[in-house]
Write a protein that holds these residues in place. Sequence first.
Motif, short mmCIF file in Angstrom:
data_model
loop_
_atom_site.label_atom_id
_atom_site.label_comp_id
_atom_site.label_asym_id
_atom_site.label_seq_id
_atom_site.Cartn_x
_atom_site.Cartn_y
_atom_site.Cartn_z
N HIS A 108 -9.92 13.42 5.36
CA HIS A 108 -10.37 13.57 3.96
C HIS A 108 -10.11 14.99 3.47
O HIS A 108 -9.66 15.20 2.34
N ASP A 109 -10.37 15.99 4.32
CA ASP A 109 -10.15 17.38 3.93
C ASP A 109 -8.66 17.65 3.69
O ASP A 109 -8.29 18.42 2.79
N LEU A 110 -7.81 17.04 4.50
CA LEU A 110 -6.37 17.21 4.30
C LEU A 110 -5.93 16.60 2.98
O LEU A 110 -5.06 17.15 2.28
N LYS A 111 -6.53 15.47 2.62
CA LYS A 111 -6.12 14.79 1.40
C LYS A 111 -6.34 15.65 0.17
O LYS A 111 -5.53 15.63 -0.77
N ARG A 112 -7.41 16.42 0.16
CA ARG A 112 -7.68 17.23 -1.03
C ARG A 112 -6.73 18.42 -1.15
O ARG A 112 -6.70 19.08 -2.19
N LEU A 113 -5.95 18.69 -0.10
CA LEU A 113 -4.96 19.76 -0.17
C LEU A 113 -3.64 19.29 -0.76
O LEU A 113 -2.78 20.10 -1.09
N LEU A 114 -3.47 17.97 -0.88
CA LEU A 114 -2.21 17.43 -1.38
C LEU A 114 -2.20 17.42 -2.91
O LEU A 114 -3.22 17.13 -3.54
N PRO A 115 -1.06 17.71 -3.51
CA PRO A 115 -0.97 17.56 -4.96
C PRO A 115 -1.04 16.09 -5.33
O PRO A 115 -0.54 15.24 -4.58
N PRO A 116 -1.64 15.75 -6.44
CA PRO A 116 -1.70 14.34 -6.84
C PRO A 116 -0.30 13.84 -7.19
O PRO A 116 0.53 14.60 -7.70
N PRO A 117 -0.02 12.58 -6.91
CA PRO A 117 1.30 12.04 -7.27
C PRO A 117 1.43 11.94 -8.78
O PRO A 117 0.44 11.92 -9.52
N ALA A 118 2.66 11.89 -9.24
CA ALA A 118 2.92 11.72 -10.67
C ALA A 118 2.37 10.37 -11.13
O ALA A 118 2.33 9.41 -10.36
N LEU A 119 1.96 10.31 -12.38
CA LEU A 119 1.39 9.08 -12.91
C LEU A 119 2.40 7.93 -12.89
O LEU A 119 2.02 6.76 -12.82
N ASP A 120 3.69 8.27 -12.97
CA ASP A 120 4.71 7.23 -12.96
C ASP A 120 5.40 7.11 -11.60
O ASP A 120 6.45 6.49 -11.48
N ALA A 121 4.80 7.69 -10.56
CA ALA A 121 5.36 7.56 -9.21
C ALA A 121 5.24 6.10 -8.76
O ALA A 121 4.33 5.38 -9.19
N PRO A 122 6.14 5.64 -7.90
CA PRO A 122 6.06 4.25 -7.44
C PRO A 122 4.79 4.02 -6.62
O PRO A 122 4.30 4.91 -5.93
N ILE A 123 4.27 2.81 -6.72
CA ILE A 123 3.02 2.48 -6.05
C ILE A 123 3.28 1.89 -4.67
O ILE A 123 4.26 1.18 -4.45
N ALA A 124 2.41 2.24 -3.74
CA ALA A 124 2.44 1.66 -2.40
C ALA A 124 1.03 1.15 -2.09
O ALA A 124 0.05 1.87 -2.26
N LEU A 125 0.95 -0.09 -1.66
CA LEU A 125 -0.34 -0.69 -1.31
C LEU A 125 -0.36 -1.00 0.18
O LEU A 125 0.68 -1.30 0.78
N GLY A 126 -1.55 -0.96 0.77
CA GLY A 126 -1.63 -1.35 2.16
C GLY A 126 -3.01 -1.19 2.74
O GLY A 126 -3.95 -0.74 2.09
N GLY A 127 -3.12 -1.58 4.00
CA GLY A 127 -4.38 -1.50 4.71
C GLY A 127 -4.27 -2.22 6.04
O GLY A 127 -3.16 -2.45 6.55
N ALA A 128 -5.40 -2.58 6.59
CA ALA A 128 -5.44 -3.30 7.87
C ALA A 128 -5.80 -4.76 7.61
O ALA A 128 -6.71 -5.05 6.84
N PRO A 129 -5.09 -5.69 8.25
CA PRO A 129 -5.33 -7.11 7.98
C PRO A 129 -6.56 -7.65 8.69
O PRO A 129 -7.26 -6.92 9.42
N GLU A 130 -6.81 -8.91 8.47
CA GLU A 130 -8.02 -9.59 8.95
C GLU A 130 -8.28 -9.35 10.44
O GLU A 130 -7.37 -9.39 11.27
N GLY A 131 -9.54 -9.08 10.74
CA GLY A 131 -9.95 -8.84 12.12
C GLY A 131 -9.77 -7.42 12.60
O GLY A 131 -10.21 -7.08 13.70
N ASP A 132 -9.14 -6.59 11.80
CA ASP A 132 -8.84 -5.21 12.21
C ASP A 132 -9.74 -4.26 11.43
O ASP A 132 -9.52 -4.02 10.25
#
Length: 252
Positions: A108-132
Motif C-alpha cells: 500500500h505504501d508503494l502504491k502511493r508513490l506511483l503517479p496516477p495513470p492518465a484518465l484515458d489510459a487503457p483499463i486492466a481488470l483482474g483478481g483471484a478466482p473462486e476459492g483463492d
Amino acid sequence: MDEVVRFVRLGDHAFVRPDLLGLPARRGPEARGGDQAVAQLQAAVRDGDAALSNRLILDHYLGGADLATVFDEVLAPAMHAIGEEWECGETEVFQERRACEIFGSAIHDLKRLLPPPALDAPIALGGAPEGDHYHLASQMVDLVLTEAGWRSQLLGGALPFATLSVAAQRHQPPLFWLSMSHVGDPETFWSRYRGFVEGLPDSTRLLVGGRAFDAESGAFSERVTYCEDLRTLARKAALPASNAAESGAKAG
C-alpha cells in the motif's frame, strides 16, 4: 510527490528528511537486493518489525528497481520463506498472518508513490478466482500494471468465474488478468475457467500466473498468456512507448 520519488530513483539520490514526505529513512545501497535483503526482510517480518520491513522494501525501489523486480527479488521470496517456515512448524500462525499484514501495508505504501495513470489510459481488470483467498499476489500485479501505465482495477479475491465474466463484458478491458495461488476441486475449477476464457470479449487478452496455474489445463487458448513471474507480466503487459510516455505526462 511522485516527481520527487522519480528524481531520487533515477539518480539514486538520498532523502535528507524523508520523514517530511511520510517516508522511512533509507538504509543505504548495501541493504538493497540479493539474498541479504531477502534474509533481512524475512527476519523483520517474522519479528513483526513493520518499520524495518518497509525500509528494506522501499530501499530496493528507490534504488531504481521497478516494482516487478522488487516483488520478484525481495518481497515474494521473503513471503514464500515465511510461508515455508509456517508449514514446517518453525513459525507460529500469528507470525505468518502478521507477516501478511506487514507485506500488505508495504505494498500500500508503494502504491502511493506511483503517479496516477492518465484518465484515458487503457483499463486492466483482474483478481483471484473462486476459492483463492490470497490477496498479496493480486495486489502486486495491480501495482506492476499501474506502474506500466494501465488503469488497473483490482476486483478482489475468491471471485466466481460468473462474476468475472460479467466484469469483462461490462467493461470490455483490453487486458484481464488472473492470479492463481490456490485451486479447489480441479475438475470444476478448470471447467469454469475454460468457460470464462471462451466468453471473454474478442478485444480482451488474458494474462495468468501463480503457483496454482496448470499450463496443460489453463493455456488451451492463444488468448491466454502465462506469466511465470511479475517481470514476465510487466513485459507482456508493456504499453507502446508513446502511449506510456503520454500516460505519464497526462498523469503529471
